[in-house]
Design an enzyme around this catalytic site. Structure first.
Site, PDB file in Angstrom:
ATOM      1  N   CYS A  54       0.833  -1.208   0.000  1.00  0.00           N
ATOM      2  CA  CYS A  54       0.000   0.000   0.000  1.00  0.00           C
ATOM      3  C   CYS A  54       0.875   1.268   0.000  1.00  0.00           C
ATOM      4  O   CYS A  54       1.895   1.335   0.666  1.00  0.00           O
ATOM      5  CB  CYS A  54      -0.919  -0.015   1.214  1.00  0.00           C
ATOM      6  SG  CYS A  54      -2.044   1.389   1.227  1.00  0.00           S
ATOM      7  N   CYS A  58       0.063   4.863   7.019  1.00  0.00           N
ATOM      8  CA  CYS A  58      -0.609   4.659   8.309  1.00  0.00           C
ATOM      9  C   CYS A  58       0.375   4.009   9.304  1.00  0.00           C
ATOM     10  O   CYS A  58       0.885   2.910   9.033  1.00  0.00           O
ATOM     11  CB  CYS A  58      -1.842   3.782   8.147  1.00  0.00           C
ATOM     12  SG  CYS A  58      -2.926   4.386   6.833  1.00  0.00           S
ATOM     13  N   CYS A  61       0.150   0.252  10.377  1.00  0.00           N
ATOM     14  CA  CYS A  61      -0.217  -0.778   9.400  1.00  0.00           C
ATOM     15  C   CYS A  61       0.971  -1.504   8.779  1.00  0.00           C
ATOM     16  O   CYS A  61       1.816  -0.903   8.124  1.00  0.00           O
ATOM     17  CB  CYS A  61      -1.066  -0.155   8.307  1.00  0.00           C
ATOM     18  SG  CYS A  61      -1.610  -1.404   7.117  1.00  0.00           S
ATOM     19  N   CYS A  98     -16.271  -9.422   5.407  1.00  0.00           N
ATOM     20  CA  CYS A  98     -15.727  -8.099   5.130  1.00  0.00           C
ATOM     21  C   CYS A  98     -14.483  -8.278   4.252  1.00  0.00           C
ATOM     22  O   CYS A  98     -13.539  -8.952   4.646  1.00  0.00           O
ATOM     23  CB  CYS A  98     -15.370  -7.397   6.439  1.00  0.00           C
ATOM     24  SG  CYS A  98     -14.732  -5.739   6.147  1.00  0.00           S
ATOM     25  N   CYS A 130     -19.497  -6.712   3.378  1.00  0.00           N
ATOM     26  CA  CYS A 130     -18.911  -5.413   3.712  1.00  0.00           C
ATOM     27  C   CYS A 130     -17.612  -5.300   2.914  1.00  0.00           C
ATOM     28  O   CYS A 130     -16.970  -6.302   2.625  1.00  0.00           O
ATOM     29  CB  CYS A 130     -18.628  -5.374   5.215  1.00  0.00           C
ATOM     30  SG  CYS A 130     -17.783  -3.876   5.754  1.00  0.00           S
ATOM     31  N   CYS A 190     -19.888   1.515   8.292  1.00  0.00           N
ATOM     32  CA  CYS A 190     -19.111   0.912   9.376  1.00  0.00           C
ATOM     33  C   CYS A 190     -17.890   1.803   9.567  1.00  0.00           C
ATOM     34  O   CYS A 190     -17.098   1.980   8.638  1.00  0.00           O
ATOM     35  CB  CYS A 190     -18.693  -0.503   8.968  1.00  0.00           C
ATOM     36  SG  CYS A 190     -17.579  -1.277  10.158  1.00  0.00           S
ATOM     37  N   ARG A 262     -18.153  -3.450  17.446  1.00  0.00           N
ATOM     38  CA  ARG A 262     -17.388  -4.645  17.062  1.00  0.00           C
ATOM     39  C   ARG A 262     -16.050  -4.735  17.784  1.00  0.00           C
ATOM     40  O   ARG A 262     -15.227  -3.831  17.674  1.00  0.00           O
ATOM     41  CB  ARG A 262     -17.140  -4.643  15.547  1.00  0.00           C
ATOM     42  CG  ARG A 262     -18.443  -4.654  14.799  1.00  0.00           C
ATOM     43  CD  ARG A 262     -18.302  -4.708  13.301  1.00  0.00           C
ATOM     44  NE  ARG A 262     -19.626  -4.553  12.721  1.00  0.00           N
ATOM     45  CZ  ARG A 262     -20.472  -5.549  12.470  1.00  0.00           C
ATOM     46  NH1 ARG A 262     -20.111  -6.790  12.683  1.00  0.00           N
ATOM     47  NH2 ARG A 262     -21.683  -5.309  11.986  1.00  0.00           N
TER      48      ARG A 262
END
Ligand code: SF4
Length: 364
Positions: A54, A58, A61, A98, A130, A190, A262
């Site tokens: 990616c 972040c 991550c 998801c 999702c 969400c 969640r």
């Protein structure tokens, strides 16, 4: 059903978060019972349909290409591979799948068409679908809705102020814009965040202000405890205590009474007693499977034993909202627009992100 407030302030939320624990738990459990069945918890399965590589930075991550972690990346999975994983998940009690892709934003084209086909395929298995694919435009949200998407995940991660200490490659306002784009469709929202990234309690409250003042509030809010992965800028963060997690869950339940809360990343660090306390405080979903995207998660059999022990039942799909209809690609009203939206790139300097990037370069 209790009245949902949309004017929570940081002070209101801090007052709740800092209550004596027994009072906080009692209040949260009361709100929970008024709005949900306390013996029902949804089991969801996260499938990483495109892992690693990616472009974002972040700080939490392991999938960010600029950090050196042990993640094995993969290209986009095929529809058949995703279907096989969804069927396995359904067989062990999951009612929601998801699909996560390590993308900054969705780009119109073949890969997005494949994702739309995955959505159609899983919706036809009678499971809630999702997606978490990064930033999306309104047209892309409409195309996902047509395919039968039930929910779109886009976390705010933290307060607006602390967000700038974790991510420099995109702005908080873009997160809100994507949520707004999803809201223009029938897809549910969400959105939640992560605790344990070095933020203050005020930042946790700030994140809950941002989420709870959305009108409508998100139908679903994941609360993650940071799993500090070696090689990421946050590798040295200490795990949050169960008490912080319980307080965060309980506060979320009180300010967002109808939302599905969640318990997400970080469950391997929690005992069954700790998780039971979170369910009592209002958590009503867990993620199943031995991995959460790339970080460890409890084994599904262990989860089912815990459910039996606590007398919990897995939630059936579409109990909160009816199943969306799937429109086939050939009958779609929304076509690819080949959009190139200009999402924000603030690119301010975050010292620990830079240090992790330099360390990764030196290791290459
Ligand atoms: S959290 Fe998502 S956007 Fe950020 S680096 Fe990881 S995969 Fe990329």
């Amino acid at each position: 059903m209790s009245d949902t407030r949309h004017n929570w302030t940081k002070e209101d939320i801090l007052e709740i978060y800092n209550k004596p624990l027994m009072e906080l738990l009692y209040e949260a459990a009361t709100v929970h019972r008024l709005n949900h069945d306390p013996n029902v918890v949804q089991v969801s399965t996260l499938v990483s349909i495109k892992t690693g590589g990616c472009s974002e930075d972040c700080g939490y991550c392991p999938q960010a290409a600029r950090y050196h972690t042990n993640i094995e990346g993969n290209d986009l999975m095929s529809v058949q591979q995703v279907k096989a994983q969804a069927l396995t998940a359904k067989a062990v009690g999951s009612s929601r799948v998801c699909m996560g892709a390590a993308w900054r934003n969705v780009k119109d084209g073949e890969e997005f068409d494949e994702v739309l086909e995955m959505v159609r395929t899983i919706n036809k298995l009678d499971m809630e679908v999702c997606c978490t694919l990064g930033m999306i435009t309104e047209n892309q949200a409409q195309r996902l809705a047509e395919a039968g998407l039930y929910a779109y995940n886009h976390n705010l991660d933290s307060s607006e102020a602390y967000y700038k200490e974790v991510i420099s490659t995109r702005g908080f306002e873009d997160r809100l814009q994507t949520i707004d784009n999803v809201r223009k469709t029938n897809v549910t929202v969400c959105s939640g965040g992560i605790i344990g990234m070095g933020e203050k309690i005020e930042d946790r409250a700030g994140m809950l202000v941002a989420l709870s003042t959305l009108n409508p509030q998100p139908e679903s809010t994941p609360i993650n405890a940071l799993v500090a992965v070696k090689g990421t800028p946050l590798e040295d963060q200490q795990p949050v205590s169960i008490w912080e997690m319980v307080r965060m869950v309980a506060t979320t339940r009180i300010v967002m009474p109808e939302t599905q809360v969640r318990l997400s990343a970080g469950r391997t660090q929690m005992s069954q007693e700790g998780q039971a306390m979170c369910f009592f405080a209002g958590a009503n979903s867990i993620f199943a499977g031995d991995k959460l995207l790339t970080t460890p998660n409890p084994d599904v059999n262990e989860d089912m034993k815990m459910f039996e022990l606590l007398g919990l039942n897995p939630q059936k799909p579409f109990t909160k909202k009816v199943q969306p209809q799937t429109v086939e690609a050939s009958e779609s009203q929304f076509q690819s627009l080949g959009e190139k939206p200009k999402w924000t790139r603030p690119e301010h300097i975050i010292a620990r992100n830079e240090a992790a990037k330099e360390k990764a370069k030196a290791l290459k």
